[in-house]
Write an enzyme that holds these catalytic residues in place. Structure first.
Site, short mmCIF file in Angstrom:
data_model
loop_
_atom_site.label_atom_id
_atom_site.label_comp_id
_atom_site.label_asym_id
_atom_site.label_seq_id
_atom_site.Cartn_x
_atom_site.Cartn_y
_atom_site.Cartn_z
N LYS A 91 0.84 -1.21 0.00
CA LYS A 91 0.00 0.00 0.00
C LYS A 91 0.87 1.26 0.00
O LYS A 91 0.68 2.16 -0.81
CB LYS A 91 -0.94 0.00 1.23
CG LYS A 91 -1.87 -1.21 1.26
CD LYS A 91 -2.82 -1.17 2.43
CE LYS A 91 -2.17 -1.30 3.79
NZ LYS A 91 -1.44 -2.56 4.00
N THR A 92 1.85 1.30 0.91
CA THR A 92 2.74 2.48 0.96
C THR A 92 3.53 2.58 -0.34
O THR A 92 3.76 3.67 -0.86
CB THR A 92 3.71 2.35 2.15
OG1 THR A 92 2.93 2.07 3.32
CG2 THR A 92 4.51 3.61 2.36
N ASP A 136 -1.82 6.76 6.18
CA ASP A 136 -1.78 5.33 6.48
C ASP A 136 -2.76 5.06 7.62
O ASP A 136 -3.05 5.96 8.41
CB ASP A 136 -0.34 4.96 6.90
CG ASP A 136 -0.07 3.48 6.72
OD1 ASP A 136 -0.94 2.78 6.19
OD2 ASP A 136 1.02 3.03 7.12
N THR A 185 -5.83 -1.43 6.67
CA THR A 185 -5.84 -2.88 6.76
C THR A 185 -7.26 -3.34 7.12
O THR A 185 -7.53 -4.53 7.15
CB THR A 185 -4.88 -3.35 7.88
OG1 THR A 185 -5.11 -2.54 9.03
CG2 THR A 185 -3.43 -3.20 7.45
N ARG A 244 6.63 -7.87 2.32
CA ARG A 244 7.47 -7.44 3.45
C ARG A 244 8.08 -8.64 4.16
O ARG A 244 9.22 -8.63 4.58
CB ARG A 244 6.70 -6.58 4.44
CG ARG A 244 7.62 -6.06 5.55
CD ARG A 244 6.96 -5.15 6.53
NE ARG A 244 6.53 -3.92 5.93
CZ ARG A 244 5.36 -3.35 6.15
NH1 ARG A 244 4.50 -3.92 6.96
NH2 ARG A 244 5.05 -2.23 5.56
#
Ligand code: ADP
Length: 369
Positions: A91-92, A136, A185, A244
């Site tokens: 997302k980032t 975020d 999320t 990640r």
């Protein structure tokens, strides 16, 4: 390294109007300092910089290319965009790639750090024409901040109340047209009015094995580590479809190789490194297995309340809910029932346990093969 002008965030006090009475300038200055993406924060080194570098999520990327192209042609800011998906899924990455592609500034903040409208104010007043404000964990915006952001998103204006009681007056302030990219999320926790203000909404799903393997290959090159194909696949298998996690496992195996003065991450070395980390062949780590073991033994397989299991593990319920359970639910090792969590037969078979906590001798010892 010089700051990248494309990714400039506001300097403290940079273009920020005098705060309304009662608002601390220090606090604003602090909040108004966005993270510079070239400072080494946010796993930058491995973060894709352009849409071409983004692996997988093909449909999402295709749609984003269209939105980007339309915005470029019209010279308008991107429409507000909501990205939802589990942690570590990109997302980032997308929220920083898009402004980079457009050559506009991006400011970064998060829902929990915006506790009052005054915390959001510097970001809004600093937002240049067409720039991006990335928020975020946007589902954690407090209601007062959420209401404050509505007119900013819809009409590019804000109402600031000065003074109190009878002397209070409201000033209407115009903003430059800008884009909010929100990441969450928990899209279900977003209020409907906030969700509706996002014209574009994209869900990022877990990655296919091939895509994670490709991310590992590319990132090994970025880390200047040589990696054998089998090692890349072994790491990818244990990454649960989350880039990640793949990055973290890759870094660990590289450390393992470097520490032993091995020139490359071979298949054998990766297997040893991953076993030492106690990540099993399905990607379960020791916390996941402990959660399942407690559910099986202390709670007799369930149903058990999530908080009760969290207490037994001495871990915050939020960690369990956000980081442990999603994967266990996804692989069908836990069921969420109205009466609580229940372990499944597949989980018991994987762990080699029976419900009374006795080892199932036929299944033991195969977790890491
Ligand atoms: P999120 O914001 O969803 O928590 P991030 O965007 O921070 O996740 O992703 C974590 C890391 O995973 C990034 O730094 C990057 O290295 C890698 N990554 C995520 N998505 C992709 C992708 N689609 N292609 C390549 N690498 C990715």
């Amino acid at each position: 390294m010089p700051r990248d002008p494309v990714l400039r965030g506001p300097e403290p006090g940079d273009g920020i109007p005098d705060p309304p009475e009662g608002v601390s300038q220090e606090k604003n200055a602090d909040v108004g300092t966005a993270i510079n993406l070239d400072d080494g924060h946010l796993d930058d080194h491995l973060r894709p910089l352009t849409l071409d570098d983004v692996v997988g999520q093909r449909k999402v990327v295709e749609r984003l290319r269209i939105v980007l192209e339309a915005s470029r042609r019209r010279g308008d800011p991107l429409s507000h965009l909501l990205l939802d998906g589990p942690p570590g899924i990109g997302k980032t990455t997308l929220a920083t790639v898009l402004p980079r592609e457009l050559g506009v500034d991006v400011q970064i903040t998060s829902g929990p750090s915006l506790s009052a409208p005054k915390d959001l104010l510097p970001y809004l007043t600093n937002a240049g024409r067409g720039s991006v404000l990335f928020i975020d964990e946007i589902h954690r915006l407090p209601p007062t901040v959420e209401e404050f952001i509505y007119p900013a998103m819809e009409d590019f204006r804000i109402d600031i109340t000065l003074g109190e009681g009878l002397n209070a007056r409201t000033i209407n302030m115009a903003l430059e047209p800008f884009t909010v990219i929100g990441a969450t999320t928990r899209s279900g926790m977003l209020t409907a009015p906030l969700r509706d203000r996002f014209v574009n909404r994209e869900h990022l799903d877990f990655y296919e094995l091939d895509d994670v393997t490709e991310i590992i290959r590319r990132n090994a090159r970025k880390l200047r580590a040589e990696i054998e194909e089998g090692a890349a696949v072994a790491i990818a298998r244990r990454s649960r479809g989350v880039p990640r996690k793949a990055n973290n496992l890759l870094r660990w195996t590289r450390d393992f190789a470097d520490a032993g003065r091995h020139p490359a991450i071979t298949d054998v070395l990766a297997a040893e490194a991953l076993e030492m980390l106690e990540v099993d062949k399905l990607g379960l780590d020791s916390l996941d297995r402990k959660y399942l073991e407690i559910l099986a033994t202390v709670f007799g397989g369930g149903p058990a309340g999530m908080q009760a299991v969290a207490h037994s593990l001495n871990i915050a319920g939020e960690t369990i809910e956000n980081e442990v359970e999603p994967f266990l639910l996804r692989v069908g090792f836990v069921q969420r029932t109205p009466r609580g969590r229940m372990i499944t037969a597949a989980a018991l078979a994987h762990l080699g346990l029976t419900l009374d906590g006795e080892p199932d001798s036929s299944q033991q010892g195969q977790l890491f093969d």
